[in-house]
Scaffold this active site. Structure first.
Site, PDB file in Angstrom:
ATOM      1  CE  LYS A 107      -2.501  -0.822   3.865  1.00  0.00           C
ATOM      2  NZ  LYS A 107      -2.034  -2.175   4.154  1.00  0.00           N
ATOM      3  NE  ARG A 111       6.566   0.198   9.931  1.00  0.00           N
ATOM      4  CZ  ARG A 111       5.313   0.510   9.353  1.00  0.00           C
ATOM      5  NH1 ARG A 111       5.283   1.003   8.237  1.00  0.00           N
ATOM      6  NH2 ARG A 111       4.160  -0.190   9.752  1.00  0.00           N
ATOM      7  NE  ARG A 126       2.397  -4.039  11.324  1.00  0.00           N
ATOM      8  CZ  ARG A 126       3.430  -3.983  10.518  1.00  0.00           C
ATOM      9  NH1 ARG A 126       4.608  -4.572  10.528  1.00  0.00           N
ATOM     10  NH2 ARG A 126       2.796  -3.174   9.329  1.00  0.00           N
ATOM     11  NE  ARG A 152       7.715  -2.460   5.618  1.00  0.00           N
ATOM     12  CZ  ARG A 152       6.220  -2.056   6.024  1.00  0.00           C
ATOM     13  NH1 ARG A 152       5.535  -2.074   4.692  1.00  0.00           N
ATOM     14  NH2 ARG A 152       5.626  -1.973   7.167  1.00  0.00           N
ATOM     15  NE  ARG A 200      -4.165  -0.892  10.085  1.00  0.00           N
ATOM     16  CZ  ARG A 200      -2.952  -0.288   9.113  1.00  0.00           C
ATOM     17  NH1 ARG A 200      -3.082   0.849   8.943  1.00  0.00           N
ATOM     18  NH2 ARG A 200      -2.004  -1.036   9.288  1.00  0.00           N
TER      19      ARG A 200
END
Ligand code: AMP
Length: 218
Positions: A16, A160, A171, A127, A91
């Site tokens: 996203k 992160r 998550r 990531r 969400r």
């Protein structure tokens, strides 16, 4: 002209953020990411940032009332007068309801990025995010030219806190429980377009753009 609101839906790691940057430029709509807004608040040490931190670091959703106040404040600003591209919001069902009430009359389209579960864990744990500009690299799929440095701005790449494996697992579970029902919510109102997110970023981008224009929001 009617207000245009494009919503990027999809699990964490679906792409996203990466796509939103390009799509925002292509559609001339400001990119509004609730995750980025929380991270900015955290970095500045605001009261909101402090409240949000414990939820974010453990992979949970920040309570709706905190998200809604922050989001409505952001989309009430002048640059969003003609609409916006929402990334990471809504969400939960109450967030979707509140958004629809706030934006009644706006041309709305939700673009749902689909990526198989097994790929999401790899994408998130590999990531590397730039501390300075937020640009996203991946250790194997999109490595930076100089290790540890962002290709765009030379800033420091970091992992992160919530991209650690344990938090990623949490998550994804939270996504399935609380966010997945939004697909049905938007589909039943005729507002959902499905996009296969399991391809290279250029192909995904083209499909997102096409879906937005087919829906009259480009
Ligand atoms: P993101 O960068 O979109 O993955 O968001 C990072 C974290 O910020 C999430 O894991 C949540 O803790 C929090 N967050 C972002 N957007 C929302 C939202 N719409 N509702 C609740 N929590 C959110």
């Amino acid at each position: 002209m009617e207000k245009r609101v494009v919503i990027l839906l999809g699990p964490p790691g679906a792409g996203k953020g990466t796509q939103a940057t390009r799509l925002s430029a292509a559609l001339s709509l400001p990119h509004v990411s609730t995750g980025d807004l929380f991270r900015e608040n955290k970095a500045k040490g605001t009261a909101l940032g402090k409240k949000a931190q414990e939820y974010m670091d453990s992979g949970k959703l920040v309570p709706d009332e905190l998200v809604l106040d922050m989001l409505f404040d952001r989309i009430g600003r002048a640059d969003c007068a003609k609409g916006c591209l929402l990334d990471g919001f809504p969400r939960t069902l109450p967030q979707a309801e509140a958004l629809a009430a706030r934006l009644s009359g706006a041309e709305t389209r939700a673009l749902n990025l689909r990526v198989p579960d097994a790929k999401l864990v790899d994408r998130l744990t590999g990531r590397r995010t730039c501390r300075a500009c937020g640009n996203i690299h991946h250790i194997s799929h999109s490595p930076s030219k100089v290790e540890g440095k962002c290709d765009k701005c030379g800033g420091e790449l970091h992992i992160r806190t919530d991209d650690a494996l344990e938090t990623v697992t949490k998550r994804l579970a939270v996504y399935r429980e609380q966010t997945l029902p939004l697909e049905g919510w938007y589909r039943s109102r005729g507002l959902l377009s499905e996009v296969d997110g399991d391809r290279n970023t250029d192909q995904v981008f083209r499909d997102l753009e096409r879906a937005a224009s087919a829906a009259g929001v480009s």
